[in-house]
Scaffold this motif. Structure first.
Motif, PDB file in Angstrom:
ATOM      1  N   PHE A 332       0.832  -1.200   0.000  1.00 62.97           N
ATOM      2  CA  PHE A 332       0.000   0.000   0.000  1.00 62.97           C
ATOM      3  C   PHE A 332       0.870   1.255   0.000  1.00 62.97           C
ATOM      4  O   PHE A 332       0.560   2.246  -0.671  1.00 62.97           O
ATOM      5  CB  PHE A 332      -0.917  -0.004   1.220  1.00 62.97           C
ATOM      6  CG  PHE A 332      -1.875   1.175   1.253  1.00 62.97           C
ATOM      7  CD1 PHE A 332      -2.780   1.362   0.214  1.00 62.97           C
ATOM      8  CD2 PHE A 332      -1.862   2.077   2.298  1.00 62.97           C
ATOM      9  CE1 PHE A 332      -3.666   2.436   0.227  1.00 62.97           C
ATOM     10  CE2 PHE A 332      -2.734   3.146   2.322  1.00 62.97           C
ATOM     11  CZ  PHE A 332      -3.645   3.329   1.288  1.00 62.97           C
ATOM     12  N   LYS A 333       1.973   1.207   0.720  1.00 59.77           N
ATOM     13  CA  LYS A 333       2.919   2.337   0.716  1.00 59.77           C
ATOM     14  C   LYS A 333       3.484   2.561  -0.694  1.00 59.77           C
ATOM     15  O   LYS A 333       3.552   3.702  -1.182  1.00 59.77           O
ATOM     16  CB  LYS A 333       4.040   2.060   1.716  1.00 59.77           C
ATOM     17  CG  LYS A 333       5.121   3.144   1.775  1.00 59.77           C
ATOM     18  CD  LYS A 333       6.423   2.582   1.279  1.00 59.77           C
ATOM     19  CE  LYS A 333       7.538   3.602   1.339  1.00 59.77           C
ATOM     20  NZ  LYS A 333       8.801   3.105   0.777  1.00 59.77           N
ATOM     21  N   VAL A 347       7.670  10.075   4.948  1.00 60.05           N
ATOM     22  CA  VAL A 347       7.300   8.714   5.354  1.00 60.05           C
ATOM     23  C   VAL A 347       8.073   7.726   4.473  1.00 60.05           C
ATOM     24  O   VAL A 347       7.627   7.363   3.385  1.00 60.05           O
ATOM     25  CB  VAL A 347       5.780   8.465   5.215  1.00 60.05           C
ATOM     26  CG1 VAL A 347       5.430   7.063   5.706  1.00 60.05           C
ATOM     27  CG2 VAL A 347       4.988   9.508   5.964  1.00 60.05           C
ATOM     28  N   GLY A 348       9.245   7.323   4.956  1.00 61.02           N
ATOM     29  CA  GLY A 348      10.075   6.372   4.218  1.00 61.02           C
ATOM     30  C   GLY A 348       9.962   4.969   4.783  1.00 61.02           C
ATOM     31  O   GLY A 348       9.103   4.674   5.625  1.00 61.02           O
ATOM     32  N   ASP A 349      10.859   4.104   4.325  1.00 58.77           N
ATOM     33  CA  ASP A 349      10.837   2.712   4.777  1.00 58.77           C
ATOM     34  C   ASP A 349      11.057   2.592   6.282  1.00 58.77           C
ATOM     35  O   ASP A 349      10.465   1.736   6.938  1.00 58.77           O
ATOM     36  CB  ASP A 349      11.907   1.905   4.033  1.00 58.77           C
ATOM     37  CG  ASP A 349      11.500   1.644   2.595  1.00 58.77           C
ATOM     38  OD1 ASP A 349      10.283   1.642   2.321  1.00 58.77           O
ATOM     39  OD2 ASP A 349      12.396   1.423   1.752  1.00 58.77           O
ATOM     40  N   GLN A 353       8.730   0.659   8.934  1.00 58.62           N
ATOM     41  CA  GLN A 353       9.241  -0.414   9.790  1.00 58.62           C
ATOM     42  C   GLN A 353       8.970  -0.113  11.266  1.00 58.62           C
ATOM     43  O   GLN A 353       8.603  -1.009  12.038  1.00 58.62           O
ATOM     44  CB  GLN A 353      10.741  -0.618   9.554  1.00 58.62           C
ATOM     45  CG  GLN A 353      11.091  -1.186   8.189  1.00 58.62           C
ATOM     46  CD  GLN A 353      10.561  -2.597   7.988  1.00 58.62           C
ATOM     47  OE1 GLN A 353      10.204  -3.282   8.926  1.00 58.62           O
ATOM     48  NE2 GLN A 353      10.501  -3.015   6.728  1.00 58.62           N
ATOM     49  N   ASP A 354       9.166   1.141  11.666  1.00 59.51           N
ATOM     50  CA  ASP A 354       8.893   1.519  13.067  1.00 59.51           C
ATOM     51  C   ASP A 354       7.419   1.327  13.405  1.00 59.51           C
ATOM     52  O   ASP A 354       7.071   0.855  14.497  1.00 59.51           O
ATOM     53  CB  ASP A 354       9.303   2.973  13.308  1.00 59.51           C
ATOM     54  CG  ASP A 354      10.812   3.170  13.249  1.00 59.51           C
ATOM     55  OD1 ASP A 354      11.538   2.164  13.394  1.00 59.51           O
ATOM     56  OD2 ASP A 354      11.264   4.314  13.046  1.00 59.51           O
ATOM     57  N   PHE A 355       6.544   1.692  12.446  1.00 54.70           N
ATOM     58  CA  PHE A 355       5.110   1.515  12.672  1.00 54.70           C
ATOM     59  C   PHE A 355       4.757   0.038  12.812  1.00 54.70           C
ATOM     60  O   PHE A 355       3.997  -0.358  13.698  1.00 54.70           O
ATOM     61  CB  PHE A 355       4.329   2.142  11.513  1.00 54.70           C
ATOM     62  CG  PHE A 355       2.860   1.820  11.535  1.00 54.70           C
ATOM     63  CD1 PHE A 355       2.011   2.472  12.427  1.00 54.70           C
ATOM     64  CD2 PHE A 355       2.325   0.863  10.694  1.00 54.70           C
ATOM     65  CE1 PHE A 355       0.651   2.166  12.465  1.00 54.70           C
ATOM     66  CE2 PHE A 355       0.985   0.545  10.719  1.00 54.70           C
ATOM     67  CZ  PHE A 355       0.141   1.207  11.615  1.00 54.70           C
ATOM     68  N   LEU A 361       4.368  -6.395  14.019  1.00 55.00           N
ATOM     69  CA  LEU A 361       4.194  -6.929  12.674  1.00 55.00           C
ATOM     70  C   LEU A 361       5.511  -6.927  11.909  1.00 55.00           C
ATOM     71  O   LEU A 361       5.587  -6.521  10.755  1.00 55.00           O
ATOM     72  CB  LEU A 361       3.155  -6.112  11.889  1.00 55.00           C
ATOM     73  CG  LEU A 361       1.719  -6.190  12.385  1.00 55.00           C
ATOM     74  CD1 LEU A 361       0.838  -5.216  11.638  1.00 55.00           C
ATOM     75  CD2 LEU A 361       1.183  -7.606  12.223  1.00 55.00           C
ATOM     76  N   GLU A 362       6.557  -7.394  12.564  1.00 58.02           N
ATOM     77  CA  GLU A 362       7.860  -7.417  11.919  1.00 58.02           C
ATOM     78  C   GLU A 362       7.969  -8.643  11.025  1.00 58.02           C
ATOM     79  O   GLU A 362       7.548  -9.745  11.377  1.00 58.02           O
ATOM     80  CB  GLU A 362       8.967  -7.461  12.981  1.00 58.02           C
ATOM     81  CG  GLU A 362      10.343  -7.187  12.411  1.00 58.02           C
ATOM     82  CD  GLU A 362      11.366  -6.958  13.519  1.00 58.02           C
ATOM     83  OE1 GLU A 362      12.537  -6.771  13.194  1.00 58.02           O
ATOM     84  OE2 GLU A 362      10.978  -6.984  14.706  1.00 58.02           O
ATOM     85  N   ILE A 363       8.540  -8.476   9.812  1.00 56.45           N
ATOM     86  CA  ILE A 363       8.711  -9.598   8.892  1.00 56.45           C
ATOM     87  C   ILE A 363      10.166  -9.713   8.497  1.00 56.45           C
ATOM     88  O   ILE A 363      10.921  -8.746   8.549  1.00 56.45           O
ATOM     89  CB  ILE A 363       7.850  -9.442   7.614  1.00 56.45           C
ATOM     90  CG1 ILE A 363       8.242  -8.156   6.863  1.00 56.45           C
ATOM     91  CG2 ILE A 363       6.395  -9.468   7.922  1.00 56.45           C
ATOM     92  CD1 ILE A 363       7.595  -8.051   5.510  1.00 56.45           C
ATOM     93  N   GLN A 364      10.545 -10.933   8.088  1.00 56.59           N
ATOM     94  CA  GLN A 364      11.918 -11.158   7.655  1.00 56.59           C
ATOM     95  C   GLN A 364      12.114 -10.603   6.260  1.00 56.59           C
ATOM     96  O   GLN A 364      11.166 -10.466   5.484  1.00 56.59           O
ATOM     97  CB  GLN A 364      12.232 -12.664   7.644  1.00 56.59           C
ATOM     98  CG  GLN A 364      12.192 -13.299   9.017  1.00 56.59           C
ATOM     99  CD  GLN A 364      12.464 -14.785   8.950  1.00 56.59           C
ATOM    100  OE1 GLN A 364      12.477 -15.365   7.882  1.00 56.59           O
ATOM    101  NE2 GLN A 364      12.679 -15.397  10.098  1.00 56.59           N
TER     102      GLN A 364
END
Length: 385
Positions: A332-333, A347-349, A353-355, A361-364
């Motif tokens: 969506f971003k 609003v970058g990567d 990631q912080d959000f 909701l952290e992913i590899q």
């Protein structure tokens, strides 16, 4: 297997050059010798009558362990077989899509496949029923046989209803497919074999026969080999993020596990160890084993038939795991950025990631090969639609 985790030993055990190396042979013989000594000491000094904790005796704990692995392997076998089934189903579906594109003819073919998927298992089970019926003596044995077939018929009705509802959901999503029908037929090949073995074991029990079931044993061996290949391929894809497995030791792990499975069969057939008489009735073993496999396979199909179609975009998705949610947010971003609706300087990567971390909701990081496969899947789905 564990020595392969030590990088310094890799050049001695697992050099990539295909040539005879005396050090490989010497080191492997040393390993076999160490293993043989450990096993010999255990077998000479640790029968259940020689130690205080009797359960740790090799004549008790090993047969029990082998039996657990035997039943465990059979019950989870479908989770590895589905990999091959899914590959075949994808190929058939892709061929239909590539040949007919977006057309009414493709929808007709998908409908015909679905009808065939419903009819073929029913005809096979009907033939099996009439094939076995004369073998059961009139009276209680035949009534028991008919009752078992009614249960199998109920399973057939339940799974058929599942296939029909999934077809209707894919049609509403304008994405009918041949995947679910082919996958259903392949699943029912396993269910039919297990129901055939179940009925054959039931027949042997009613006749008090002790003859080995050669056909079922041969098919079991073929399934074991096929599943072993699927396990090896499945583990191979997970090597990059595994601490225990790597490309060198997976064959050893699979070999060890397969040997334990075979030992489980031997234990139950011969009743070895102190379990003599408990697992010595081959027909009862087959009856229980096939019943468990049928139950697990039906439960698996009920879940995975919907899950796989959701993942492939054939039906509207109802279930998301944390990684799926994180990927949707990333997509969506990118969508907002591509449509000039988001200032990446603000609003970058990192912000994304912080959000995600704040929402657990952290992913590899996705590997390149996985990204390519996902892109190909997306392109196929777009061309399908």
């Amino acid at each position: 297997m564990f020595e392969s985790l030590i990088p310094q030993l890799e050049k001695y055990f697992f050099s990539s050059e295909k040539k005879f190396d005396k050090w490989k042979l010497i080191l492997f013989l040393v390993n076999f010798l160490i293993g043989f000594i450990l096993i010999l000491v255990y077998f000479l000094n640790a029968t259940s009558t020689d130690i205080q904790i009797q359960f740790l005796g090799w004549d008790v704990i090993l047969p029990a362990l082998f039996v657990i692995i035997y039943f465990g392997w059979n019950t989870v076998q479908i989770f590895f077989l589905k990999r091959g089934f899914e590959a075949v189903s994808d190929k058939v579906n892709d061929k239909i899509s590539n040949k007919f594109g977006i057309s009414k003819k493709k929808e007709v073919i998908h409908l015909v496949l679905m009808i065939l998927a419903l009819i073929v298992p029913f005809l096979i089970q009907l033939g099996t029923f009439f094939g076995f019926l004369p073998e059961f003596a009139p009276g209680g044995d035949r009534i028991l046989f008919i009752a078992c077939n009614l249960v199998i018929l109920l399973i057939l009705i339940i799974t058929s209803w599942r296939l029909i509802t999934l077809y209707q959901r894919s049609k509403k999503n304008n994405s009918t497919n041949g995947f679910s029908s082919i996958f259903y037929i392949l699943i029912w090949i396993i269910l039919w074999f297990r129901s055939f073995s179940f009925l054959n074991a039931l027949l042997n029990i009613t006749e008090a026969s002790t003859d080995p079931d050669i056909v079922s044993s041969l098919i079991d061996i073929l399934l074991l080999v096929f599943t072993a290949v699927m396990v090896l391929r499945g583990l191979g894809e997970k090597v990059y993020d595994s601490f225990v497995f790597n490309a060198n030791n997976m064959p050893f792990f699979l070999f060890a596990f397969t040997v334990l499975y075979i030992q489980g069969q031997i234990i139950m057939i011969t009743g070895a160890g102190t379990l003599t008489g408990i697992f010595a009735n081959r027909n009862q073993i087959n009856l229980i084993n096939n019943f468990l496999v049928i139950v697990i396979t039906v439960i698996f199909y009920w879940w995975y038939s919907e899950y796989s179609l959701e993942r492939k975009g054939f039906i509207i998705r109802k279930h998301y795991n944390p990684e799926d949610v994180a990927l949707v947010i990333h997509e969506f971003k990118d969508f907002l950025v591509n449509n000039n609706a988001l200032d990446t300087n603000r609003v970058g990567d990192k912000k994304i990631q912080d959000f995600l971390r704040s929402k657990n909701l952290e992913i590899q990081e996705i590997k390149p090969s996985e990204q390519e496969s996902e892109i190909k899947t997306d392109e196929n789905l777009k061309s399908d639609n």
